[in-house]
Design an enzyme around this catalytic site. Sequence first.
Site, PDB file in Angstrom:
ATOM      1  N   HIS A 171     -24.259 -52.959  71.795  1.00 41.16           N
ATOM      2  CA  HIS A 171     -23.610 -54.320  72.202  1.00 41.16           C
ATOM      3  C   HIS A 171     -22.791 -54.608  71.072  1.00 41.16           C
ATOM      4  CE1 HIS A 171     -23.114 -58.119  73.932  1.00 41.16           C
ATOM      5  NE2 HIS A 171     -23.229 -58.654  72.739  1.00 41.16           N
ATOM      6  N   ASP A 189     -29.494 -66.878  82.585  1.00 40.14           N
ATOM      7  CA  ASP A 189     -28.346 -66.688  81.393  1.00 40.14           C
ATOM      8  C   ASP A 189     -27.124 -67.103  81.981  1.00 40.14           C
ATOM      9  OD1 ASP A 189     -27.418 -66.258  78.721  1.00 40.14           O
ATOM     10  OD2 ASP A 189     -26.385 -64.655  79.897  1.00 40.14           O
ATOM     11  N   ARG A 225     -23.415 -74.175  78.559  1.00 39.75           N
ATOM     12  CA  ARG A 225     -23.228 -74.085  77.081  1.00 39.75           C
ATOM     13  C   ARG A 225     -21.569 -74.031  76.800  1.00 39.75           C
ATOM     14  NH1 ARG A 225     -25.826 -69.103  75.371  1.00 39.75           N
ATOM     15  NH2 ARG A 225     -24.958 -69.445  73.244  1.00 39.75           N
ATOM     16  N   SER A 232     -29.562 -64.967  74.701  1.00 42.52           N
ATOM     17  CA  SER A 232     -28.417 -64.908  75.958  1.00 42.52           C
ATOM     18  C   SER A 232     -28.124 -63.445  75.823  1.00 42.52           C
ATOM     19  CB  SER A 232     -27.237 -65.619  75.598  1.00 42.52           C
ATOM     20  OG  SER A 232     -26.258 -65.134  76.411  1.00 42.52           O
ATOM     21  N   LYS A 263     -29.944 -59.998  78.640  1.00 47.35           N
ATOM     22  CA  LYS A 263     -29.344 -59.227  79.435  1.00 47.35           C
ATOM     23  C   LYS A 263     -29.462 -57.687  78.913  1.00 47.35           C
ATOM     24  CE  LYS A 263     -25.734 -61.995  78.496  1.00 47.35           C
ATOM     25  NZ  LYS A 263     -24.807 -62.784  78.199  1.00 47.35           N
TER      26      LYS A 263
HETATM   27  N1  URA Z   1     -22.473 -63.565  74.358  1.00 48.28           N
HETATM   28  C1  URA Z   1     -23.311 -63.807  75.302  1.00 48.28           C
HETATM   29  O1  URA Z   1     -23.706 -63.070  76.273  1.00 48.28           O
HETATM   30  N2  URA Z   1     -23.984 -65.055  74.971  1.00 48.28           N
HETATM   31  C2  URA Z   1     -23.808 -65.839  73.811  1.00 48.28           C
HETATM   32  O2  URA Z   1     -24.558 -66.871  73.988  1.00 48.28           O
HETATM   33  C3  URA Z   1     -22.916 -65.640  73.316  1.00 48.28           C
HETATM   34  C4  URA Z   1     -21.979 -64.302  73.296  1.00 48.28           C
END
Ligand code: URA
Length: 425
Positions: free
Chosen positions: A82, A161, A168, A183, A187
């Site tokens: 990621h 999320d 957010r 967050s 995932k």
């Molecule tokens: N990417 C995400 O998936 N979540 C965040 O809070 C910031 C970047």
Amino acid sequence: MDAIEVIVTKRDGGELTTAQIEWVIDAYTRGVVADEQMSALAMAILLNGMDRREIAAWTRAMIRSGERMDWSALDRPTADKHSTGGVGDKITLPLAPLVAACGAYVPQLSGRGLGHTGGTLDKLESIPGWRASLSNEEMLSVLRTAGAVVCAAGSGLAPADKKLYALRDVTGTVESIPLIASSIMSKKIAEGTGSLVLDVKVGSGAFMKTAERARELAETMVALGTDAGVRTVALLTAMDQPLGVAVGNALEVAESVEVLAGGGPSDVVELTVRLAREMLEAAGVAGKDPADALGDGSAMDAWRRMITAQGGDPDAALPVAAETMTVDAPSSGVLARLDAYGVGLAAWRLGAGRARKEDPVSFGAGITLHAKPGDPVRAGQPLMTLHTDEPARFGRALAALEGGYEVGGSASQELLPLVIDRVTA
Ligand code: URA
């Protein structure tokens, strides 16, 4: 339990109990806790933070709000990467098939771009026919065929999320390390990968502008992954200048294909190979060396299988923008500075990115760089080519680049090393 009590605890700098966290995430997902209450709690977390136990409980609760994928039916280990996002960051495109060619499965759920950084799905969608939305069965089938799959996360994955991130975004609460880390990791853990390499970008084109903030985010995410049983390591990497020479969806696909063919810009090749080695090590796979797989065509074969299995035509011509304009060197010397943020913003304004989630992107739009910082240039030589479908966009793109590059007698930009640091548990 009561939302106000949870908000007040964090507002006053207290620690939330695990039971409070589990309740508030579940109640918010079900619509029992209102958006305005969750906004207040997110702001209290941004201002007062959460400790390691709270962040882990928050992440677990978000994972539990949806499904957790499982790849145990596969006969080899899984690994994923990621990136926190940057300008010209197309690394997933060559990396996923490369790691597959070296012996690990890569099940990757990716996102779309928002703002000045691009999204992997937008890039791949510039390939005619390629489909981002797959069912879990289709994902498994592509993995078995190609060894790697890159697709959109379904609505069943960490729905808490999805709801919280949208909130957010409009309440000034994105920039909280506990909220960003939970967050991203909710995932990635729900995606079911056995190992994970995080590429945490540092610099003007990144989310995290300083190495200190990036290290804190990396350490938090590595701890979350490790506690959840996912072998996790992070690299802090440079995003003070764009990666490679292509910025924009189809332009970045073309550059990625060059890398898979054994060529491409040296920084893209170096980072792809480094991340691939990290992923294979984390997955415990001692297969072929990634540099060899780029040279012998096996990574390219995996790429072609992966694109074809998702409906794409790897031989189709990529979209090309209708209009181009060059930005030329005003004098002779060296390209002293080239700022990642300015280039990313200009590419976005040319149509490569979107302002709102529902906006379309222009696949051909973007920027091709003809010089990188430190390169000698002659007066009048093109420094970059701007690509767009709408010539009216050139003016605002040029304004974004103003002050973002400089030709001088010597290099003035103090460049970050490509790999700044490595963070492990
Ligand atoms: N990417 C995400 O998936 N979540 C965040 O809070 C910031 C970047």
